[in-house]
Design a protein around this motif. Structure first.
Motif, mmCIF file in Angstrom:
data_model
loop_
_atom_site.group_PDB
_atom_site.id
_atom_site.type_symbol
_atom_site.label_atom_id
_atom_site.label_comp_id
_atom_site.label_asym_id
_atom_site.label_seq_id
_atom_site.Cartn_x
_atom_site.Cartn_y
_atom_site.Cartn_z
ATOM 1 N N LYS A 186 -9.489 28.441 -31.181
ATOM 2 C CA LYS A 186 -9.149 27.609 -32.325
ATOM 3 C C LYS A 186 -10.015 26.354 -32.380
ATOM 4 O O LYS A 186 -10.659 25.982 -31.396
ATOM 5 C CB LYS A 186 -7.674 27.167 -32.256
ATOM 6 C CG LYS A 186 -6.645 28.264 -32.339
ATOM 7 C CD LYS A 186 -5.247 27.660 -32.263
ATOM 8 C CE LYS A 186 -4.151 28.717 -32.368
ATOM 9 N NZ LYS A 186 -2.798 28.107 -32.291
ATOM 10 N N ASP A 189 -8.033 20.837 -34.650
ATOM 11 C CA ASP A 189 -6.968 20.525 -35.605
ATOM 12 C C ASP A 189 -6.019 21.701 -35.842
ATOM 13 O O ASP A 189 -5.088 21.589 -36.638
ATOM 14 C CB ASP A 189 -7.564 20.036 -36.925
ATOM 15 C CG ASP A 189 -8.509 21.053 -37.561
ATOM 16 O OD1 ASP A 189 -8.631 22.171 -37.025
ATOM 17 O OD2 ASP A 189 -9.127 20.719 -38.582
ATOM 18 N N GLU A 190 -6.245 22.826 -35.169
ATOM 19 C CA GLU A 190 -5.368 23.990 -35.305
ATOM 20 C C GLU A 190 -4.426 24.151 -34.108
ATOM 21 O O GLU A 190 -3.605 25.063 -34.083
ATOM 22 C CB GLU A 190 -6.204 25.261 -35.464
ATOM 23 C CG GLU A 190 -7.101 25.268 -36.695
ATOM 24 C CD GLU A 190 -8.060 26.445 -36.731
ATOM 25 O OE1 GLU A 190 -8.548 26.766 -37.823
ATOM 26 O OE2 GLU A 190 -8.327 27.029 -35.653
#
Length: 886
Positions: A186, A189-190
């Motif tokens: 990822k 920000d995920e």
């Protein structure tokens, strides 16, 4: 008061001595401290990433995985997690934390062990950049001084950003951007809170606290991080409870490769190493953009792999790649049911009718040892029915192979012979076989790893930008790049260059050459040289255009003799062919010389672009880690005057062999849109004239189509006629190539803005491509009678049969949305009507004539006499055989 004075005096003396000692230590270690300039210009060791021209990641090189991030682009929750865990007073101290040092000192006095650290983020960063992790006093002192340096020269935000990108976090990931990708696949920000806390806990001991190697320790460390965030008020109790109880979701992820093109990536990597050196190339953070687009590269890779599988299926099935048990110990389900040995098994087999020694672990190990390559991956045959069999892969997934996915598998006897077609599945496989399978058009098929090799390369003919390149079936099977490294005999792919030499030496497209056998005694060898056509058919006097279209070998030899060997060799070098590789005898006219596909496609580009020798290149531009352009390729471009318009007209190109009725109905004065004006760049050297290039390209158009009229008995086929039949375009030129004994098969061809060459052959140069007999199941699934798809074709392998299908598949994608664009006719080219048989001028306008192109001043001046005219429609034996046509 007395004691106070004594205490103050001792303190003063201690401070002075401490200061003197500290100053002495500073000057002692000063030579080892980094300079201020280095601190201000710290470079992250970021891997090199290679992208397609349209931005798809192809590959990443470098031991350290790093994805640079900015402080502003880092989630606030991650920043708080790091500060709460590692240095909650980071924005208040001056590089070292006195409170933390005092705590560590007290612990040392009490326990006598250096078990607690007091490092701030700045100190950790200093150690990561310039020092080691060894716990010694001298290292700690150096760390303090470097921290002072950094705090003096860099802002807090700059230090924090460097920390986010520099800190080691396990599994070769450096920095939190890379760690998010490696552990979770990822972007930062995920990430969830639980994942953020896991990463924030890694800097203390990444090798033993990471969630992949030590998930239990990772959960404990995550809880500590969450507790500190809770104490600092960064999260609520509910957030803490949810994150602390969350399952471990980490698993190892590689770079997000969007297009696997290892042959291309390897070429670019080698060029970058040559430019910058290995260490700098792998750690300098270069972002390299290739010239290829993802769509064309993918199309080329599919075309090559599918074409090699087609060849493999034509030639038969070589059998299982391995067995889980020896053939003589094979058991049937019925036999096991009567006399089951399972009670004696310490570890039972996966299936009751298998020998009890075949366990899950043995199956997995056996499949792992075979390996997956290209389109194929290994499976074990678990059961066989009448016309189906069931397989199991390394993940335990079962698949059923239907009869349509295996009925092609007649036994392979030799490269030139195949056995009888199978009637049931047991004729092909047995339980315990390890075989390859692949998916094609939604159906699972029995497969095998091709033994035959192939290569493909496509260029922009006007600037040399490589549009696609494939060096073999699988880079992971063989890293030898056949597109750039394999010099193979080119066969008839050399003929366009030979014909170009002939045009330069007084011949015309309509020159009549005798297509008759050559039988010449060679006194040096004591052997007669008898070059033959393939097939061994001879048409007598024949126009040059027809000779090239039909690939007449003896005509090529006669043209070389007319031009002269030395002149021919000199002309071949104009197309970029290495003179050292060119044979100095007449066999050069038949393609006895060996050249790499990249060399051949470069030569073909000179014909496609109007006569200029371009330089193939793979790298379009290079950026540094901050996104600044470091280098942009400035290619040489096919143009006489790069600041002026093209010196050619836009007259439409006609098909000289087209039926005369259709020809007369065409718009002869049709105009074409002019090519876009080229920006002012370096001009490529002109190696042949524009008229020469045009005439050769136009002759090559007749080589990839059917010509003349069937009804008027003027019909004939070029050796690459399938290109026009399948692609349904009139703006294609091409040439097949087949060497002696079919050891190498080639096809080269182009449209106006794309040129491509494909090659097929065995890496063992002594092995012939052989021939394939008719295979009824394959023919039924290829309903078009031309069998262009490859695996249904019959006969001796040739350029048209073994190589051209890959070129056609690629062009189906490459030209799908590209409108036809005929080649511009140079000003010095004229078009006159000639007699089809003699090549002389004619006043007739029927099917015995056609329009032909000539360089102005070379057109025929003599008219054909009435008694010289031959009407094919009146010749009883002139009708082609159906077998010859189809």
């Amino acid at each position: 008061m007395k004691y106070i004075k004594t205490f103050l005096l001792i303190g003063f003396i201690g401070a002075v001595l401490g200061g003197i000692a500290l100053t002495g230590i500073y000057f002692y270690i000063k030579p080892d401290l980094p300079s201020v300039a280095i601190l201000k210009d710290v470079r992250l060791q970021t891997p090199m990433r290679i992208y397609t021209h349209d931005g798809k990641l192809i590959s990443q090189y470098g031991v350290k995985r790093r994805i640079p991030v900015t402080l502003q682009g880092t989630p606030e929750m991650l920043q708080k997690a790091i500060l709460a865990t590692e240095d909650n007073r980071f924005y208040d101290h001056f590089g070292i934390d006195p409170i933390g040092i005092t705590r560590a000192f007290i612990n040392l006095v009490i326990t006598g062990e250096k078990s607690q650290g007091a490092s701030t983020l700045t100190q950790q960063l200093a150690r990561g950049f310039f020092l080691t992790r060894e716990k010694t006093f001298i290292r700690k002192i150096k760390e303090v001084f470097i921290a002072f340096h950094m705090e003096a020269e860099l802002s807090k935000d700059e230090i924090f950003e460097l920390y986010l990108n520099k800190v080691e976090l396990g599994h070769r990931s450096f920095g939190f951007g890379a760690a998010a990708q490696v552990y979770y696949g990822k972007k930062l920000d995920e990430l969830t809170l639980a994942q953020i806390a896991t990463l924030a806990g890694l800097p203390q001991a990444p090798s033993v606290l990471n969630p992949i190697s030590r998930p239990e320790r990772s959960v404990e460390r995550r809880r500590i991080v969450l507790l500190r965030m809770l104490d600092e008020g960064y999260i609520t109790r509910q957030q803490f409870d949810e994150a602390a109880s969350a399952p471990v979701t980490a698993e190892k992820h590689g770079a997000e490769i969007e297009l696997d093109a290892p042959y291309l990536a390897d070429i670019i990597y080698s060029e970058m190493v040559e430019l910058y050196g290995k260490e700098e190339a792998e750690t300098g953070g270069y972002q390299v953009y290739a010239t290829v687009s993802s769509e064309l590269q993918q199309a080329a890779q599919f075309a090559v792999k599918q074409n090699l599988h087609d060849y493999d299926e034509r030639h038969g099935y070589r059998g299982a790649v391995a067995r889980l048990w020896p053939a003589d110990s094979k058991k049937s389900a019925a036999a096991d049911a009567d006399n089951s040995p399972q009670e004696e098994c310490i570890q039972p087999a996966i299936y009751p009718y298998w020998p009890c020694t075949v366990t899950e672990d043995q199956l997995i190990n056996s499949l792992d040892n075979v390996g997956a390559f290209g389109f194929v991956f290994p499976v074990a045959v678990t059961s066989v029915a009448e016309q189906t069999f069931i397989t199991r892969d390394v993940m335990g997934i079962e698949r059923t192979i239907e009869w349509e996915g295996m009925d092609w598998a007649r036994p392979f006897l030799s490269d030139a012979r195949q056995g009888k077609s199978p009637e049931q599945a047991s004729d092909i496989v047995a339980p315990g076989d390890i075989v390859y399978i692949r998916e094609q058009e939604g159906q699972w098929r029995l497969a095998q790893l091709p033994q035959v090799s192939g290569a493909f390369v496509a260029l922009d003919p006007y600037n040399g930008a490589v549009q696609a390149i494939v060096g073999g079936y699988s880079f992971y099977q063989s890293q030898f790049n056949r597109a750039t490294q394999a010099k193979r005999q080119v066969g008839s792919n050399i003929k366009p260059f030979i014909y170009s030499a002939a045009l330069n030496n007084g011949y015309t497209v309509a020159s009549i050459i005798n297509d008759a056998p050559i039988n010449e005694w060679d006194e040096a060898t004591g052997v007669a040289w008898r070059p033959q056509n393939s097939p061994a058919e001879y048409d007598g006097p024949i126009r040059m255009r027809v000779a090239l279209g039909k690939s007449k070998n003896v005509v090529s030899v006669r043209l070389l003799r007319g031009v002269g060997l030395d002149n021919t060799i000199e002309h071949l070098t104009r197309f970029g062919l290495d003179k050292a590789d060119i044979h100095r005898d007449e066999t050069v006219s038949l393609g006895s010389s060996s050249h790499a596909p990249l060399e051949i496609v470069r030569g073909m580009a000179a014909i496609a672009n109007g006569g200029f020798l371009i330089e193939p290149y793979f790298i379009d531009r290079v950026y540094n880690e901050t996104g600044e352009v470091l280098w942009q390729h400035n290619p040489v471009v096919a143009c006489d005057d790069c600041s002026a318009e093209s010196d050619t007209t836009n007259d439409a190109v006609m098909d000289p062999e087209q039926d005369i009725e259709a020809l007369l109905a065409a718009e002869l004065n049709q105009t074409l849109p002019a090519p876009e004006k080229t920006q002012e760049v370096l001009a490529a050297p002109r190696v042949i004239s524009a008229p020469n290039a045009f005439l050769v390209a136009d002759m090559m158009r007749t080589a990839v189509r059917a010509n003349g009229s069937w009804n008027k008995k003027t019909y004939w086929q070029g050796t690459g006629w399938r290109a026009r039949n399948i692609l349904q375009r009139t703006d294609l030129s091409g040439k097949t190539g087949t060497t002696n004994d079919s050891r190498d098969a080639w096809f080269s061809g182009f449209s106006r803005h794309l040129v491509a060459t494909t090659w097929v052959g065995f890496d063992d140069m002594n092995r012939q491509l052989g021939r394939a007999a008719y295979n009824n199941p394959l023919a039924k699934r290829n309903p078009d009678r031309f069998g262009w798809m490859g695996n249904a074709m019959v006969g001796t392998e040739s350029g048209a049969m073994a190589a051209q299908p890959a070129w056609i598949r690629f062009m189906q994608v490459a030209l799908q949305d590209v409108p036809e664009e005929a080649m511009a006719v140079p000003e010095d080219i004229v078009r006159v009507r000639i007699d089809r048989t003699s090549g002389k001028l004619t006043r007739r306008t029927d099917h015995t004539t056609l329009f032909e192109y000539f360089l102005r001043g070379t057109e025929p001046t003599v008219y054909v006499l009435d008694d010289e005219i031959m009407d094919p429609a009146e010749q009883e034996d002139s009708t082609p055989d159906v077998e010859e046509i189809f």
